[in-house]
Write a protein that holds these residues in place. Structure first.
Motif, mmCIF file in Angstrom:
data_model
loop_
_atom_site.group_PDB
_atom_site.id
_atom_site.type_symbol
_atom_site.label_atom_id
_atom_site.label_comp_id
_atom_site.label_asym_id
_atom_site.label_seq_id
_atom_site.Cartn_x
_atom_site.Cartn_y
_atom_site.Cartn_z
ATOM 1 N N LEU A 1 1.901 -11.287 -28.997
ATOM 2 C CA LEU A 1 0.655 -11.024 -29.741
ATOM 3 C C LEU A 1 -0.524 -10.060 -29.141
ATOM 4 N N CYS A 2 -1.371 -9.436 -29.970
ATOM 5 C CA CYS A 2 -2.411 -8.586 -29.224
ATOM 6 C C CYS A 2 -3.092 -9.353 -28.422
ATOM 7 N N ASP B 1 -6.523 -14.029 -25.601
ATOM 8 C CA ASP B 1 -7.755 -14.357 -24.908
ATOM 9 C C ASP B 1 -8.131 -15.537 -25.741
ATOM 10 N N TYR B 2 -8.214 -15.688 -26.938
ATOM 11 C CA TYR B 2 -8.904 -16.767 -27.691
ATOM 12 C C TYR B 2 -7.717 -17.894 -27.073
ATOM 13 N N VAL B 3 -6.819 -18.078 -26.984
ATOM 14 C CA VAL B 3 -5.948 -19.056 -26.682
ATOM 15 C C VAL B 3 -6.297 -19.385 -25.381
ATOM 16 N N ALA C 1 -13.296 -14.537 -35.167
ATOM 17 C CA ALA C 1 -12.415 -13.522 -35.779
ATOM 18 C C ALA C 1 -10.896 -13.760 -35.142
ATOM 19 N N ALA C 2 -10.737 -13.966 -33.818
ATOM 20 C CA ALA C 2 -9.574 -14.268 -33.461
ATOM 21 C C ALA C 2 -8.827 -15.514 -33.755
ATOM 22 N N LYS C 3 -9.709 -16.443 -33.995
ATOM 23 C CA LYS C 3 -9.541 -17.779 -34.426
ATOM 24 C C LYS C 3 -8.669 -17.753 -35.517
ATOM 25 N N ALA C 4 -9.518 -16.998 -36.796
ATOM 26 C CA ALA C 4 -8.991 -17.001 -38.168
ATOM 27 C C ALA C 4 -7.642 -16.323 -38.152
ATOM 28 N N ARG C 5 -7.533 -15.162 -37.168
ATOM 29 C CA ARG C 5 -6.286 -14.424 -37.285
ATOM 30 C C ARG C 5 -5.064 -15.246 -36.587
ATOM 31 N N LEU C 6 -5.345 -16.150 -35.742
ATOM 32 C CA LEU C 6 -4.200 -16.700 -35.075
ATOM 33 C C LEU C 6 -3.493 -17.886 -36.100
ATOM 34 N N LYS C 7 -4.819 -18.416 -36.818
ATOM 35 C CA LYS C 7 -4.413 -19.303 -37.933
ATOM 36 C C LYS C 7 -3.233 -18.704 -38.854
#
Length: 233
Positions: free
Chosen positions: A179-180, A185-187, A217-223
């Motif tokens: 992943l990007c 970083d979010y995880v 934003a990263a949380k939403a993308r990861l979902k």
């Protein structure tokens, strides 16, 4: 009606049950229920069944052909695998800290290497890069988080990106390396926050925001990202 393929299992349950997974539709029906009743139940549930089957198809694990010239995702980019029997070890042609599409991963295998040999070599390289990347990013966030895991390990989980134990250890799914960087970083921030808050309370999310501002934003993308969408290495 268009026939929907399924497997049927009889049991002592009192009603007809529907299960949809990667293998398709499975129906569990009481022993006394006739085929006619089963067909009627399928017809009644047909829109729901077709919708769920489509979701599984859209998130199916990509089929890989392990061969010279194949592509694999690395840090959100598509890199190319090339076999090179003259090399002593794998070599990344490019900046592997700033991957670009069509970068080359040269694998030290003969052109006649089997698919399994190519898969094994690529997996080892990706896992090594994952560990190095995770360690670097953990070090980066230690200043803002004020915490440091007792131990970092790689996970091969099929449904979770990461985990944090009460003993202070963190495990990160090595397939995050596909992943990007923003999602990785979010995880990492998520699991570091668990070192202080072993829950998902408002205080936990405040801690995530302190470590990684604008994490939403990263949380939403990861979902919207499923492990099933990644190559099965």
């Amino acid at each position: 009606m268009d026939k929907i393929p399924y497997t049927l299992r009889r049991s002592n349950r009192k009603s007809i049950g529907f299960t949809i997974n990667a293998e398709g539709l499975r129906i569990t029906a009481p022993k006394w229920v006739s085929q006619e009743i089963i067909n009627q139940a399928i017809q009644e549930k047909k829109p729901w069944i077709q919708s769920k089957l489509l979701q599984w198809q859209q998130h199916a694990t990509p089929v890989l052909h392990w061969q010279d010239g194949m592509q694999l995702p690395y840090l959100g980019r598509q890199i190319i695998v090339q076999l090179d029997p003259q090399l002593a070890s794998c070599r990344y042609q490019g900046n592997y800290n700033l991957a670009q599409d069509n970068d080359i991963l040269s694998v030290n295998l003969p052109y006649t290497a089997s698919a399994q040999a190519i898969k094994t070599a690529c997996t080892h390289w990706f896992q090594g890069r994952a560990l190095a990347w995770f360690e670097t990013r953990l070090h980066h966030f230690q200043h803002s988080s004020g915490t440091k895991p007792v131990r970092l390990g790689l996970s091969r989980a099929t449904t979770r990106w990461g985990s944090c134990n009460s003993d202070g250890s963190i495990r990160l799914n090595w397939r995050l390396i596909h992943l990007c960087p923003e999602l990785i970083d979010y995880v990492i921030a998520h699991e570091l926050a668990h070192l202080k808050e072993m829950n998902h309370s408002p205080r936990f999310w405040a801690e995530v925001g302190r470590i990684l501002p604008d994490y939403q934003a990263a949380k939403a993308r990861l979902k919207q990202t499923s492990l099933r969408e990644l190559p099965l290495l």
